[in-house]
Design a protein around this motif. Structure first.
Motif, mmCIF file in Angstrom:
data_model
loop_
_atom_site.group_PDB
_atom_site.id
_atom_site.type_symbol
_atom_site.label_atom_id
_atom_site.label_comp_id
_atom_site.label_asym_id
_atom_site.label_seq_id
_atom_site.Cartn_x
_atom_site.Cartn_y
_atom_site.Cartn_z
ATOM 1 N N MET A 148 0.861 -1.177 0.000
ATOM 2 C CA MET A 148 0.000 0.000 0.000
ATOM 3 C C MET A 148 0.905 1.237 0.000
ATOM 4 S SD MET A 148 -3.118 1.031 2.555
ATOM 5 C CE MET A 148 -2.242 0.724 4.054
ATOM 6 N N ASN A 149 0.739 2.042 -1.014
ATOM 7 C CA ASN A 149 1.571 3.220 -1.163
ATOM 8 C C ASN A 149 1.054 4.407 -0.354
ATOM 9 O OD1 ASN A 149 3.605 4.869 -2.077
ATOM 10 N ND2 ASN A 149 2.642 5.270 -4.038
ATOM 11 N N LYS A 150 -0.227 4.740 -0.509
ATOM 12 C CA LYS A 150 -0.792 5.877 0.199
ATOM 13 C C LYS A 150 -2.261 5.603 0.487
ATOM 14 C CE LYS A 150 -0.999 10.866 0.089
ATOM 15 N NZ LYS A 150 -0.692 12.083 -0.653
ATOM 16 N N ARG A 151 -2.712 6.039 1.642
ATOM 17 C CA ARG A 151 -4.103 5.820 2.048
ATOM 18 C C ARG A 151 -4.677 7.144 2.522
ATOM 19 N NH1 ARG A 151 -6.099 4.543 7.320
ATOM 20 N NH2 ARG A 151 -8.198 3.760 7.178
ATOM 21 N N ILE A 152 -5.911 7.444 2.088
ATOM 22 C CA ILE A 152 -6.621 8.633 2.563
ATOM 23 C C ILE A 152 -8.056 8.227 2.878
ATOM 24 C CG2 ILE A 152 -5.238 10.242 1.167
ATOM 25 C CD1 ILE A 152 -7.834 10.516 -0.601
ATOM 26 N N ASN A 153 -8.777 9.122 3.513
ATOM 27 C CA ASN A 153 -10.215 8.970 3.702
ATOM 28 C C ASN A 153 -10.864 10.122 2.951
ATOM 29 O OD1 ASN A 153 -12.871 9.595 5.032
ATOM 30 N ND2 ASN A 153 -12.360 7.648 6.012
ATOM 31 N N ILE A 154 -11.801 9.822 2.065
ATOM 32 C CA ILE A 154 -12.382 10.882 1.245
ATOM 33 C C ILE A 154 -13.131 11.935 2.057
ATOM 34 C CG2 ILE A 154 -12.501 9.479 -0.848
ATOM 35 C CD1 ILE A 154 -15.523 9.242 -0.353
ATOM 36 N N TYR A 195 -6.768 19.149 -3.212
ATOM 37 C CA TYR A 195 -7.271 18.165 -4.160
ATOM 38 C C TYR A 195 -8.763 18.349 -4.447
ATOM 39 C CZ TYR A 195 -2.820 15.899 -3.336
ATOM 40 O OH TYR A 195 -1.473 15.635 -3.236
ATOM 41 N N ILE A 196 -9.268 19.543 -4.201
ATOM 42 C CA ILE A 196 -10.686 19.818 -4.452
ATOM 43 C C ILE A 196 -10.818 21.075 -5.298
ATOM 44 C CG2 ILE A 196 -12.938 20.320 -3.427
ATOM 45 C CD1 ILE A 196 -11.982 18.907 -0.886
ATOM 46 N N TYR A 197 -11.487 20.940 -6.465
ATOM 47 C CA TYR A 197 -11.845 22.107 -7.266
ATOM 48 C C TYR A 197 -13.114 22.690 -6.673
ATOM 49 C CZ TYR A 197 -8.676 20.773 -11.097
ATOM 50 O OH TYR A 197 -7.585 20.446 -11.863
ATOM 51 N N ASP A 198 -13.076 23.984 -6.401
ATOM 52 C CA ASP A 198 -14.211 24.713 -5.833
ATOM 53 C C ASP A 198 -14.676 24.092 -4.505
ATOM 54 O OD1 ASP A 198 -16.224 26.544 -5.443
ATOM 55 O OD2 ASP A 198 -17.438 25.908 -7.153
ATOM 56 N N PRO A 199 -13.781 24.032 -3.511
ATOM 57 C CA PRO A 199 -14.122 23.392 -2.228
ATOM 58 C C PRO A 199 -15.310 24.036 -1.511
ATOM 59 C CG PRO A 199 -12.034 24.561 -2.069
ATOM 60 C CD PRO A 199 -12.432 24.586 -3.513
ATOM 61 N N GLU A 200 -15.544 25.316 -1.766
ATOM 62 C CA GLU A 200 -16.691 25.987 -1.135
ATOM 63 C C GLU A 200 -17.962 25.811 -1.949
ATOM 64 O OE1 GLU A 200 -15.643 30.004 -0.126
ATOM 65 O OE2 GLU A 200 -13.724 29.369 0.727
ATOM 66 N N PHE A 201 -17.864 25.149 -3.104
ATOM 67 C CA PHE A 201 -19.011 24.818 -3.964
ATOM 68 C C PHE A 201 -19.788 26.067 -4.352
ATOM 69 C CE2 PHE A 201 -22.057 20.914 -4.469
ATOM 70 C CZ PHE A 201 -22.010 21.061 -5.838
ATOM 71 N N LYS A 202 -19.053 27.095 -4.822
ATOM 72 C CA LYS A 202 -19.685 28.352 -5.246
ATOM 73 C C LYS A 202 -20.231 28.261 -6.667
ATOM 74 C CE LYS A 202 -17.145 31.362 -2.148
ATOM 75 N NZ LYS A 202 -16.264 32.523 -2.018
ATOM 76 N N SER A 203 -19.631 27.411 -7.502
ATOM 77 C CA SER A 203 -20.124 27.227 -8.870
ATOM 78 C C SER A 203 -21.095 26.046 -8.882
ATOM 79 C CB SER A 203 -18.954 26.984 -9.822
ATOM 80 O OG SER A 203 -18.367 25.719 -9.567
ATOM 81 N N ASN A 204 -21.419 25.567 -10.071
ATOM 82 C CA ASN A 204 -22.331 24.420 -10.181
ATOM 83 C C ASN A 204 -21.632 23.074 -10.051
ATOM 84 O OD1 ASN A 204 -24.830 25.707 -10.512
ATOM 85 N ND2 ASN A 204 -24.389 26.125 -12.655
ATOM 86 N N LEU A 205 -20.274 23.085 -10.003
ATOM 87 C CA LEU A 205 -19.528 21.841 -9.965
ATOM 88 C C LEU A 205 -18.414 21.898 -8.930
ATOM 89 C CD1 LEU A 205 -18.719 19.046 -11.251
ATOM 90 C CD2 LEU A 205 -17.220 20.368 -12.760
ATOM 91 N N LYS A 206 -18.359 20.874 -8.104
ATOM 92 C CA LYS A 206 -17.235 20.670 -7.185
ATOM 93 C C LYS A 206 -16.657 19.300 -7.520
ATOM 94 C CE LYS A 206 -17.597 19.223 -2.801
ATOM 95 N NZ LYS A 206 -17.808 19.192 -1.341
ATOM 96 N N THR A 207 -15.318 19.207 -7.589
ATOM 97 C CA THR A 207 -14.677 17.941 -7.922
ATOM 98 C C THR A 207 -13.611 17.613 -6.896
ATOM 99 O OG1 THR A 207 -15.072 18.248 -10.295
ATOM 100 C CG2 THR A 207 -13.348 16.688 -9.676
ATOM 101 N N GLU A 208 -13.662 16.382 -6.376
ATOM 102 C CA GLU A 208 -12.626 15.879 -5.479
ATOM 103 C C GLU A 208 -11.706 14.972 -6.294
ATOM 104 O OE1 GLU A 208 -15.305 15.861 -1.410
ATOM 105 O OE2 GLU A 208 -15.008 13.968 -2.481
ATOM 106 N N LEU A 209 -10.426 15.309 -6.319
ATOM 107 C CA LEU A 209 -9.440 14.583 -7.114
ATOM 108 C C LEU A 209 -8.846 13.452 -6.273
ATOM 109 C CD1 LEU A 209 -7.759 17.768 -8.568
ATOM 110 C CD2 LEU A 209 -9.557 16.406 -9.614
ATOM 111 N N ILE A 210 -9.609 12.402 -6.102
ATOM 112 C CA ILE A 210 -9.247 11.288 -5.230
ATOM 113 C C ILE A 210 -7.973 10.596 -5.716
ATOM 114 C CG2 ILE A 210 -10.044 9.119 -4.198
ATOM 115 C CD1 ILE A 210 -11.704 11.638 -3.438
ATOM 116 N N GLY A 211 -7.888 10.338 -7.008
ATOM 117 C CA GLY A 211 -6.709 9.679 -7.563
ATOM 118 C C GLY A 211 -5.443 10.494 -7.352
ATOM 119 N N ASP A 212 -5.532 11.804 -7.565
ATOM 120 C CA ASP A 212 -4.370 12.669 -7.332
ATOM 121 C C ASP A 212 -3.965 12.626 -5.863
ATOM 122 O OD1 ASP A 212 -4.535 13.323 -9.994
ATOM 123 O OD2 ASP A 212 -5.048 15.430 -9.682
ATOM 124 N N ALA A 213 -4.942 12.601 -4.990
ATOM 125 C CA ALA A 213 -4.658 12.602 -3.549
ATOM 126 C C ALA A 213 -3.902 11.349 -3.105
ATOM 127 C CB ALA A 213 -5.959 12.735 -2.749
#
Length: 154
Positions: A1-7, A14-32
């Motif tokens: 196991m290389n790296k472990r996170i909890n989503i 690793y989050i686009y628009d973490p405050e969810f101000k636009s219509n889309l928020k994306t969590e980049l799980i693979g990058d994390a």
């Protein structure tokens, strides 16, 4: 196991628009977690919102699973209803134009997995735009050069 996170505790970088101000928020799980050959995202689309612009890839393979909510999948000029539990794939090299639209009343939550492809060319049919992502080059298809040939002897 290389790296472990909890989503539920993903680093904000690793989050686009973490405050969810636009219509889309994306969590980049693979990058994390450091995936290299494919990406894994969780997209959250507000009611009435769109996941991304309508587009297709030249070489990327993609997989989507609707985790929660319902919506419309625009795909090659058609509109298809999608809902929780639906799984959709777009094989590499098929140039299948697609976009998710949240037509429901709750957040549309989508697992988005795809390959990372060098020199992938993305076409945006609604705008007549071609984007070469790795080179950050954008072209308008309407501005094509008429009469150009690749053969140097003509």
């Amino acid at each position: 196991m290389n790296k472990r996170i909890n989503i539920h505790n993903i680093d904000m970088k690793y989050i686009y628009d973490p405050e969810f101000k636009s219509n889309l928020k994306t969590e980049l799980i693979g990058d994390a977690v450091g995936t290299e050959k494919f990406y894994i995202n969780i997209d959250y689309v507000k009611p009435g919102g769109e996941s991304v612009k309508y587009h297709c890839h030249s070489s990327k393979e993609e997989f989507f699973m609707i985790i929660d909510g319902e919506g419309i999948l625009r795909v090659n000029g058609r509109e298809v209803k999608v809902r929780e539990g639906d799984v959709i794939s777009f094989p590499a090299g098929k140039s299948t134009a697609h976009q998710f639209i949240n037509s429901g009343e709750v957040i549309l939550k989508i697992l988005d997995v795809g390959t990372r492809e060098e020199d992938d060319v993305i076409t945006y049919p609604d705008e007549n735009v071609v984007y070469i992502k790795d080179k950050n080059l954008v072209f308008n298809i309407d501005d094509s050069i008429k009469g150009w040939k690749s053969d140097p002897n003509t």
